[in-house]
Write a protein that holds these residues in place. Structure first.
Motif, PDB file in Angstrom:
ATOM      1  N   PRO A  85      31.669  54.624  44.388  1.00 59.19           N
ATOM      2  CA  PRO A  85      31.495  53.386  45.169  1.00 59.19           C
ATOM      3  C   PRO A  85      30.644  53.544  46.430  1.00 59.19           C
ATOM      4  O   PRO A  85      29.791  52.706  46.712  1.00 59.19           O
ATOM      5  N   GLY A 118      36.742  52.082  41.789  1.00 60.28           N
ATOM      6  CA  GLY A 118      36.953  51.705  43.178  1.00 60.28           C
ATOM      7  C   GLY A 118      38.394  51.919  43.616  1.00 60.28           C
ATOM      8  O   GLY A 118      38.825  51.366  44.626  1.00 60.28           O
ATOM      9  N   LEU A 175      34.880  45.320  45.881  1.00 55.31           N
ATOM     10  CA  LEU A 175      34.396  45.442  44.502  1.00 55.31           C
ATOM     11  C   LEU A 175      35.080  44.461  43.553  1.00 55.31           C
ATOM     12  O   LEU A 175      34.564  44.171  42.475  1.00 55.31           O
ATOM     13  N   SER A 220      39.868  45.096  47.587  1.00 54.58           N
ATOM     14  CA  SER A 220      38.575  45.770  47.574  1.00 54.58           C
ATOM     15  C   SER A 220      37.426  44.773  47.448  1.00 54.58           C
ATOM     16  O   SER A 220      37.507  43.801  46.690  1.00 54.58           O
ATOM     17  N   VAL A 255      39.616  48.552  40.189  1.00 60.27           N
ATOM     18  CA  VAL A 255      40.174  48.477  41.540  1.00 60.27           C
ATOM     19  C   VAL A 255      41.693  48.583  41.433  1.00 60.27           C
ATOM     20  O   VAL A 255      42.265  48.447  40.351  1.00 60.27           O
TER      21      VAL A 255
END
Length: 451
Positions: A243, A154, A202, A200, A194
């Protein structure tokens, strides 16, 4: 053990033309083109013949080698043309989209009671399996092999790439559903990376191991993260998913429809107003590039993907299946008189011989496609190792691919690399060797001979 990954070797190429964080709806394409060449190693077998009417999510073709792997239409409409090459090879499937989109209803999927086999069967039947790729060989994952881990990066570190923290905002539910499904497809871990200081969506998913990445490009490449977290050895398989593809998978599981929507960054120094567009997979690039982007007579190169590993497309071309960025930079078809023999201030170089980019590391450059040299034999300079963070010898593995020594390729770590891992070494190569093409040919040879 810390989950932080800090990459020291690499190179950040700072270019002009970064996209502003504003999203617009792209002009709706009338035509969409699916090219089987986007799915490396796939031999397409057509299902939707020329003239067929399809819904978004209907099967267009399947892989002749793995008949369970199907490929779905991103839009509803009519198959107006099937372009063929030598030996009637399918080169492209062109669709004319309906004004009002109709989606094939796959029904909401029960994740709580799902097994690995039921999830796998659902992703295969709905056309979402092509989003799952594997190492070794960097091809669509073989559904019959169990991965030891699954990786999602990500963090995007390539020059002028789309900011994933921005494009994934508001997609938390879809991301979580997709991650939950992936955790059931492996006995190992799902690794999500990340940026170290990112916000993020995520970073907050449950069920996955979160890693915080920092350092220069290629720290955001999933291959770099695999090498640092859980390297691939002979006989092992790991899967990777992008992603934005997670969002499509999650929406399919939650809502039952194959929504091939992409948020695409239009970037590059040739673009008047770099920004983000909402569009669909395989849409016409012209709907974004020429909508307040560049003039039609501009001498520029249009790239589907980033400048290091993207693919050149024509002005009437289409976004490829996996890209979330279109880059437009000046075409380098002019040559500088005595350019090799005078101080250089407007180019990036890892060398300090007559080049001065190291004096101003934060400067952004307006680079073109000129390679500033010609193809020649490999020169051992040590520059590859300066930008290559994997625990692999880059020069040696490239040469092993060229003389096709399978044993040496195995020993040097060929199982865990992909062409994009060699994009930076190709950029700094004084010999102007096509590193990514060499690695792709080597991987194809190993897939054919070893499998």
């Amino acid at each position: 053990m810390s989950n932080d990954i800090r990459i020291k070797k690499g190179l950040d190429i700072k270019l002009k033309g970064e996209a502003e964080k504003t999203v617009e709806q792209a002009i709706i394409s009338n035509y969409y083109t699916i090219r089987p060449e986007d799915f490396h190693g796939v031999i397409p077998k057509l299902v939707a013949k020329e003239g067929a009417l399809v819904k978004a999510g209907d099967t267009l073709f399947y892989d002749k080698s793995h008949e369970a792997i199907t490929f779905s239409s991103p839009v509803s409409g009519k198959v107006i043309e099937v372009l063929r090459g030598p030996k009637r090879r399918i080169d492209a499937i062109k669709l004319e989209a309906d004004k009002t989109q109709v989606y094939l209803d796959h029904g909401k999927f029960d994740l709580n009671g799902a097994t690995a086999e039921s999830i796998k069967a659902h992703l295969l039947a709905t056309g979402c399996w092509p989003f799952v790729k594997q190492r070794p060989y960097d091809v669509i994952a073989n559904p019959n092999k169990l991965p030891k881990a699954i990786f999602v990066s990500g963090y995007a570190s390539a020059p002028l790439t789309a900011d994933l923290d921005f494009t994934l905002q508001g997609k938390e539910a879809e991301l979580q559903a997709a991650i939950t499904a992936l955790t059931k497809l492996t006995e190992g871990k799902v690794h999500v990376s990340v940026g170290k200081n990112s916000n993020s969506p995520l970073a907050n998913v449950s069920g996955a191991t979160i890693h915080k990445v920092s350092g220069p490009h290629p720290s955001g490449n999933v291959g770099t993260q695999i090498n640092k977290i859980d390297p691939v050895n002979k006989g092992e398989v790991v899967w990777t998913v992008n992603p934005q593809d997670l969002v499509i998978i999650g929406e399919l599981l939650l809502k039952g429809k194959f929504n091939a929507e992409r948020i695409v960054a239009l970037v590059g120094s040739s673009v008047e107003k770099p920004r983000y567009f909402v569009t669909k997979i395989a849409s016409e690039a012209a709907t974004m590039v020429y909508d307040k982007g560049i003039s039609k007579d501009a001498n520029a190169r249009i790239i589907s993907g980033n400048v290091l590993s993207g693919k050149q497309i024509q002005p009437d071309g289409c976004l490829d299946y996996y890209s979330n960025v279109i880059t437009v930079i000046p075409e380098g078809d002019d040559y500088e008189l005595f350019g090799w023999n005078k101080p250089v201030f407007n180019k990036i170089s890892t060398s300090r011989a007559m080049t001065f980019s190291w004096l101003n590391p934060k400067k952004k450059y307006d680079l073109n496609t000129n390679t500033n040299g010609e193809h020649r034999a490999f020169v051992t300079t040590g520059t590859y190792e300066e930008v290559f963070p994997l625990d692999i010898y880059p020069m040696q593995i490239l040469k092993a691919c060229l003389y096709q020594d399978l044993d040496e390729m195995e020993a040097l770590g060929m199982y865990e690399v992909a062409p994009e891992d060699f994009a930076l070494t190709e950029f700094v190569c004084v010999s102007k060797q096509p590193h990514q093409k060499i690695i792709r040919a080597g991987l194809d040879l190993m897939l054919k001979e070893i499998g």
